[in-house]
Design a protein around this motif. Structure first.
Motif: not given
Length: 534
Positions: A27-33, A340-343, A377-379
């Protein structure tokens, strides 16, 4: 007196499950555009550069297929460019040799003694005049072949110029026999036997004590085949390079073999031998082939090769491969590394890491959840990018008449899926590095130095082979071996360098190197995450 009973929930106390933790991180990942846009940008960059390569590749004049000819399909150009033959399994091959043959109907065998193999260079080489030149993979021996069409199935036993006796079949198969050079004092006896579709090869140093080399099955072999003596000698190539450029100097060669003690068993309908120059001059080789027979002694001369074609610059096959359409992988990797770094580092920068760890005190589980989310997500981004680059760029290249080295579908699938896996594991590696250093710029720089720079340094011609091999053995960039378009063949001299698409490690071995580095980085990240304050 009124008493109140405190409320007690019937729900059993337990920690949140790992699935809930995964859902929270997703949810964190997909909500950060910005992160989602970064993954989409990585896919577009990778695919876009592949399309650019296809559009800027120099097309062949006009692709052609030989008309009115039975046998394998030919690929190539109609304006003086090479014509490539397709062998069993869709492999591009060279099939040029001098053939002294007779038909063999059904079962039977052919035995000969090879007493001499000499060579001649037809052109100046490295400033030296033409003269005696025995190429290590010149060949003189016996062959059973499905007709005289180029690219047809075969099995052969041969003496070579510098690699001893070999049994070879269908262009890619190779098994060693007796080592050492052939001469009058040290002849080589060779035998092939046919039993249905199965061909068995034998060799002997004295004609009495025979050793079985191997047996192969040639599926669909007709009842009547062509069998006999053959000689061939490949182009002699020397490679030179300077930083950014590479050159290949070639010279046509011709080999001459001397045979005697020719004996046959089985049904051989013809009495006289027929000489054929199979594939004469198809690749521009200056040939003066032929044979003569005196009292059971055959002297045969021929040029060319019976072997797979090798793709890539400075080799004899098409220069363009599927790997070229994935040139943008390194640029896409940089974009994925930023995401990936920002995540991870965004949580430290904004102070949200305390909230995350309060919700999930087990820091190792939190790191594992983040790794799975960013890797998945990267895959998906890498898979879309690689498939789009290969499919779209191949269509563009084919439409423009550009010769693209054909890949069997398992190889193409490995390249596409392997590229996606490379990007996914690289993203997890980046996440681990970001956890260790906690600074975005530093983490991205480390990933670029570890993965991107070694790959970029290995690409241009002129970089010392020892340096590129070392870089692609021990650094995470070894995983780019997943994009190798074709195998390296021991029996074919070629430019097997990263600049031509070849790597020192096998594809999945190179990927294992990246996985090893990623595992070490995750272990270090987990240890530091547990010991340090949020």
């Amino acid at each position: 007196m009124t008493t109140s009973t405190p409320y007690r929930s019937t729900t059993r106390q337990a920690r949140d499950g790992f699935g809930q933790l995964l859902h929270a991180e997703w949810t964190k990942f997909r909500t950060v555009r910005g992160w989602v846009a970064g993954m989409i940008l990585a896919a577009l960059i990778t695919a876009g550069l592949g399309v650019f390569v296809a559009k800027t590749a120099i097309p062949s004049c006009s692709s052609q297929t030989s008309s009115g000819q039975q046998g394998p399909v030919q690929h190539g150009a109609a304006c003086g460019q090479p014509i490539y033959q397709v062998g069993p399994g869709g492999v591009l091959v060279q099939d040029e040799f001098y053939f002294v043959r007779q038909p063999l109907a059904g079962q039977g065998s052919l035995t000969v003694r090879v007493t001499s193999l000499t060579g001649l260079g037809s052109e100046e080489i490295n400033g030296q005049p033409a003269g005696s030149l025995l190429v290590p993979w010149s060949k003189a021996g016996i062959i059973i072949k499905d007709g005289t069409s180029q690219g047809s199935a075969y099995t052969a036993m041969m003496a070579t110029g510098g690699n001893g006796v070999r049994m070879q079949w269908n262009y890619t198969g190779d098994t060693p026999g007796i080592p050492g050079a052939v001469s009058a004092a040290s002849p080589r006896w060779l035998r092939l036997t046919r039993d249905g579709d199965t061909i068995t090869g034998y060799d002997s140093a004295d004609g009495t004590h025979w050793t079985r080399v191997s047996s192969v099955a040639l599926a669909g072999l007709p009842s009547t085949v062509q069998a006999g003596l053959f000689v061939t000698s490949p182009v002699y190539t020397t490679y030179s390079s300077s930083l950014g450029t590479g050159n290949a100097s070639t010279s046509s060669t011709r080999a001459t073999g001397v045979f005697d003690h020719v004996s046959r068993t089985g049904t051989w309908p013809a009495r006289a031998w027929t000489g054929d120059d199979v594939g004469a001059g198809n690749l521009g080789v200056a040939q003066v082939p032929g044979y003569h027979q005196v009292a059971g002694r055959f002297t045969v001369s021929g040029s060319g090769d019976i072997a797979p074609l090798i793709a890539g610059p400075l080799n004899h096959g098409p220069n363009i491969t599927v790997r070229d359409f994935l040139l943008g992988t390194f640029a896409g990797l940089i974009a994925v590394a930023v995401v990936a770094t920002m995540f991870m580092t965004a949580e430290y920068r904004r102070g949200l890491i305390r909230t995350t760890l309060a919700a999930s005190p087990d820091r190792g589980r939190m790191l594992a959840a983040k790794a799975i989310v960013i890797g998945s997500a990267a895959f998906m981004a890498g898979l879309a990018a690689a498939a789009g680059a290969v499919l779209i760029a191949t269509h563009i290249a084919d439409s423009a008449g550009t010769d693209v080295f054909p890949e069997p579908w398992p190889t193409e699938l490995r390249i596409i899926a392997g590229t996606a896996a490379l990007i996914a594991v690289a993203a997890v590696f980046t996440l681990a590095i970001a956890t260790v250093v906690r600074r975005s710029a530093t983490a991205i720089l480390i990933v670029i130095v570890a993965i991107v720079i070694p790959f970029v340094l290995s690409a241009p011609p002129g970089i010392p082979a020892g340096l590129t091999d070392w870089l692609l053995w021990i650094t995470p960039a070894a995983a780019f071996a997943l994009q190798q378009p074709a195998p390296q063949y021991y029996q074919v001299q070629a430019n097997y360098l990263p600049s031509s698409g070849y790597f020192p490690l096998a594809p999945w071995t190179g990927f294992a190197v990246l996985c090893g580095w990623t595992a070490l980085a995750l272990i270090l990240a987990a240890c530091l995450l547990r010991r340090r304050d949020a």
